[in-house]
Design a protein around this motif. Structure first.
Motif, PDB file in Angstrom:
ATOM      1  N   PHE A 219     -11.618  -4.639   9.254  1.00 45.96           N
ATOM      2  CA  PHE A 219     -10.476  -5.403   9.556  1.00 45.96           C
ATOM      3  C   PHE A 219     -10.826  -6.766   9.664  1.00 45.96           C
ATOM      4  CE2 PHE A 219      -8.309  -7.588  13.025  1.00 45.96           C
ATOM      5  CZ  PHE A 219      -6.939  -7.684  12.469  1.00 45.96           C
ATOM      6  N   ASP A 220     -12.163  -7.096  10.158  1.00 45.97           N
ATOM      7  CA  ASP A 220     -12.819  -8.380  10.355  1.00 45.97           C
ATOM      8  C   ASP A 220     -12.678  -8.874   8.790  1.00 45.97           C
ATOM      9  OD1 ASP A 220     -12.512  -8.447  12.922  1.00 45.97           O
ATOM     10  OD2 ASP A 220     -14.758  -7.970  13.359  1.00 45.97           O
ATOM     11  N   PHE A 221     -13.259  -8.108   8.045  1.00 51.42           N
ATOM     12  CA  PHE A 221     -13.484  -8.626   6.598  1.00 51.42           C
ATOM     13  C   PHE A 221     -12.288  -8.805   6.153  1.00 51.42           C
ATOM     14  CE2 PHE A 221     -13.585  -7.649   2.074  1.00 51.42           C
ATOM     15  CZ  PHE A 221     -14.320  -8.434   1.694  1.00 51.42           C
ATOM     16  N   GLY A 222     -11.182  -7.934   6.290  1.00 53.08           N
ATOM     17  CA  GLY A 222      -9.891  -8.308   5.579  1.00 53.08           C
ATOM     18  C   GLY A 222      -9.701  -7.394   4.358  1.00 53.08           C
ATOM     19  N   VAL A 223     -10.142  -6.029   4.584  1.00 54.29           N
ATOM     20  CA  VAL A 223      -9.644  -5.282   3.456  1.00 54.29           C
ATOM     21  C   VAL A 223      -8.047  -4.889   3.451  1.00 54.29           C
ATOM     22  CG1 VAL A 223     -12.027  -3.793   3.612  1.00 54.29           C
ATOM     23  CG2 VAL A 223      -9.974  -3.066   5.048  1.00 54.29           C
ATOM     24  N   ASP A 224      -7.598  -4.240   2.466  1.00 51.39           N
ATOM     25  CA  ASP A 224      -6.254  -4.110   2.220  1.00 51.39           C
ATOM     26  C   ASP A 224      -5.622  -2.731   3.199  1.00 51.39           C
ATOM     27  OD1 ASP A 224      -5.613  -6.556   0.429  1.00 51.39           O
ATOM     28  OD2 ASP A 224      -7.198  -5.599  -0.712  1.00 51.39           O
ATOM     29  N   TYR A 225      -6.633  -1.958   3.030  1.00 55.56           N
ATOM     30  CA  TYR A 225      -6.501  -0.682   3.673  1.00 55.56           C
ATOM     31  C   TYR A 225      -7.551  -0.073   4.288  1.00 55.56           C
ATOM     32  CZ  TYR A 225      -7.674   2.281  -0.144  1.00 55.56           C
ATOM     33  OH  TYR A 225      -8.290   2.785  -1.131  1.00 55.56           O
ATOM     34  N   ILE A 226      -7.287   0.862   5.131  1.00 55.92           N
ATOM     35  CA  ILE A 226      -8.741   1.479   5.744  1.00 55.92           C
ATOM     36  C   ILE A 226      -8.475   3.177   5.433  1.00 55.92           C
ATOM     37  CG2 ILE A 226     -10.041   2.344   7.722  1.00 55.92           C
ATOM     38  CD1 ILE A 226      -9.271  -0.513   8.547  1.00 55.92           C
ATOM     39  N   GLY A 227      -9.261   3.821   5.011  1.00 53.68           N
ATOM     40  CA  GLY A 227      -9.204   5.360   4.785  1.00 53.68           C
ATOM     41  C   GLY A 227     -10.019   5.922   6.158  1.00 53.68           C
ATOM     42  N   LEU A 228      -9.382   6.672   6.968  1.00 50.33           N
ATOM     43  CA  LEU A 228      -9.781   7.034   8.192  1.00 50.33           C
ATOM     44  C   LEU A 228     -10.177   8.571   8.220  1.00 50.33           C
ATOM     45  CD1 LEU A 228     -10.868   6.485  11.018  1.00 50.33           C
ATOM     46  CD2 LEU A 228      -8.387   6.552  11.789  1.00 50.33           C
ATOM     47  N   GLY A 229     -11.224   9.106   8.422  1.00 49.83           N
ATOM     48  CA  GLY A 229     -11.184  10.448   8.528  1.00 49.83           C
ATOM     49  C   GLY A 229     -12.713  10.841   8.812  1.00 49.83           C
ATOM     50  N   PRO A 230     -12.935  12.403   8.569  1.00 51.16           N
ATOM     51  CA  PRO A 230     -11.814  13.265   8.045  1.00 51.16           C
ATOM     52  C   PRO A 230     -11.059  13.754   9.081  1.00 51.16           C
ATOM     53  CG  PRO A 230     -14.236  14.215   8.158  1.00 51.16           C
ATOM     54  CD  PRO A 230     -14.198  12.923   8.763  1.00 51.16           C
ATOM     55  N   PHE A 231      -9.973  14.233   8.796  1.00 51.63           N
ATOM     56  CA  PHE A 231      -8.863  14.767   9.689  1.00 51.63           C
ATOM     57  C   PHE A 231      -9.464  16.286  10.199  1.00 51.63           C
ATOM     58  CE2 PHE A 231      -5.249  17.747  10.015  1.00 51.63           C
ATOM     59  CZ  PHE A 231      -4.780  17.339  11.331  1.00 51.63           C
ATOM     60  N   ARG A 232      -9.928  16.961   9.089  1.00 50.84           N
ATOM     61  CA  ARG A 232     -10.561  18.354   9.358  1.00 50.84           C
ATOM     62  C   ARG A 232     -11.668  18.386   8.462  1.00 50.84           C
ATOM     63  NH1 ARG A 232      -5.661  20.698   7.709  1.00 50.84           N
ATOM     64  NH2 ARG A 232      -4.951  21.223   9.837  1.00 50.84           N
ATOM     65  N   PHE A 233     -12.420  19.683   8.303  1.00 48.65           N
ATOM     66  CA  PHE A 233     -13.431  19.723   7.466  1.00 48.65           C
ATOM     67  C   PHE A 233     -12.878  20.029   6.026  1.00 48.65           C
ATOM     68  CE2 PHE A 233     -15.981  22.652   4.689  1.00 48.65           C
ATOM     69  CZ  PHE A 233     -17.097  22.305   4.890  1.00 48.65           C
TER      70      PHE A 233
ATOM     71  N   ILE B 183       0.984  -1.186  -0.021  1.00 47.30           N
ATOM     72  CA  ILE B 183      -0.037  -0.178   0.090  1.00 47.30           C
ATOM     73  C   ILE B 183       1.026   1.188   0.070  1.00 47.30           C
ATOM     74  CG2 ILE B 183      -1.820   1.315   1.394  1.00 47.30           C
ATOM     75  CD1 ILE B 183      -2.612  -1.472   0.080  1.00 47.30           C
ATOM     76  N   SER B 184       0.635   2.173  -0.895  1.00 47.57           N
ATOM     77  CA  SER B 184       1.387   3.520  -1.128  1.00 47.57           C
ATOM     78  C   SER B 184       1.171   4.361   0.535  1.00 47.57           C
ATOM     79  CB  SER B 184       0.830   4.178  -1.939  1.00 47.57           C
ATOM     80  OG  SER B 184       1.657   5.266  -2.114  1.00 47.57           O
TER      81      SER B 184
ATOM     82  N   ASP C 213      -3.900  -4.446  12.606  1.00 44.12           N
ATOM     83  CA  ASP C 213      -2.761  -3.890  12.003  1.00 44.12           C
ATOM     84  C   ASP C 213      -2.894  -3.447  10.465  1.00 44.12           C
ATOM     85  OD1 ASP C 213      -3.288  -6.434  10.966  1.00 44.12           O
ATOM     86  OD2 ASP C 213      -1.240  -7.167  11.470  1.00 44.12           O
ATOM     87  N   THR C 214      -4.243  -3.594  10.235  1.00 41.31           N
ATOM     88  CA  THR C 214      -4.574  -2.883   8.591  1.00 41.31           C
ATOM     89  C   THR C 214      -3.853  -1.538   8.448  1.00 41.31           C
ATOM     90  OG1 THR C 214      -6.519  -4.320   8.591  1.00 41.31           O
ATOM     91  CG2 THR C 214      -6.178  -2.525   6.835  1.00 41.31           C
ATOM     92  N   PRO C 215      -3.295  -1.284   7.289  1.00 40.95           N
ATOM     93  CA  PRO C 215      -2.663   0.079   7.051  1.00 40.95           C
ATOM     94  C   PRO C 215      -3.747   1.131   7.092  1.00 40.95           C
ATOM     95  CG  PRO C 215      -1.714  -1.464   5.543  1.00 40.95           C
ATOM     96  CD  PRO C 215      -2.783  -2.123   6.168  1.00 40.95           C
TER      97      PRO C 215
END
Length: 208
Positions: free
Chosen positions: A115-129, A2-3, A158-160
């Motif tokens: 994570f339980d599903f097993g995705v390759d990465y997780i996009g977590l947000g939003p950081f701000r508006f 993952i980049s 431990d998913t990125p």
């Protein structure tokens, strides 16, 4: 792999998705997400084919936002599904085991599910508006990221994690200090006078 730097396409009055994607690739981005929300599936496929021609020239990864059927039709590298989009399970069923699947999260429950599903990465947000997204989840900020990443550690997740949402270059070091793996940006590169300089600065902060 993952980049650490993801570029999510946008459309402005003077430039369309394809122009922005080409600029991002020219600037050095090698992980591109085509995010065209208000188009038909047929239009999305046509746009995706053109986007893939560009990303292939630069040996860049191309993900399709929201629609696994579009990713399948153009042989994209994978799909990113939002909280209100297709489920990761359906995406995997459509695309098979060798494609990349990412998902959007805003809470520890979202993260656990992905994570339980097993995705390759997780996009977590939003950081701000951010104005890039119309239906914005609650803002997390640094404290929110720290809390969620601490909980991930406790749970053995431990998913990125890729931070997203109004991120500026100067935010990156602090965001990474929470345990986040990388960042996704859109307007930061699309609005830059010199996208290559912006990408270079981001790479320095990400130590890619």
């Amino acid at each position: 792999m993952i980049s650490k730097l993801h570029y999510i396409s946008t459309e402005k009055k003077d430039k369309n998705h394809l122009q922005h994607i080409k600029e991002a690739c020219e600037a050095g981005c090698r992980w591109i997400q085509l995010r065209a929300k208000e188009v038909s599936t047929e239009e999305y496929i046509a746009l995706g084919k053109q986007a893939k021609e560009i990303t292939d020239q630069y040996n860049a990864i191309l993900l399709i936002n929201d629609k696994p059927e579009v990713a399948l039709a153009i042989n994209a590298h994978g799909v990113h599904v939002g909280k209100e989009d297709s489920s990761p399970a359906l995406a995997r069923e459509i695309l098979g085991s060798d494609k990349i699947i990412g998902g959007t999260a805003n809470t520890i429950e979202d993260i656990q599910r992905l994570f339980d599903f097993g995705v390759d990465y997780i996009g977590l947000g939003p950081f701000r508006f951010t104005q890039t997204k119309k239906k914005l989840s609650p803002i997390l900020g640094l404290e929110g990221y720290q809390s969620l990443l601490d909980q991930c550690k406790e749970r053995g997740i431990d998913t990125p994690i890729i931070a997203i949402g109004g991120i500026e270059t100067t935010d990156v070091k602090d965001i990474l200090s929470t345990g986040v793996f990388g960042v996704a940006v859109s307007g930061l590169i699309a609005n830059a006078d010199q996208p290559s300089s912006t990408v270079s600065a981001l790479e320095v902060e990400l130590e890619m």
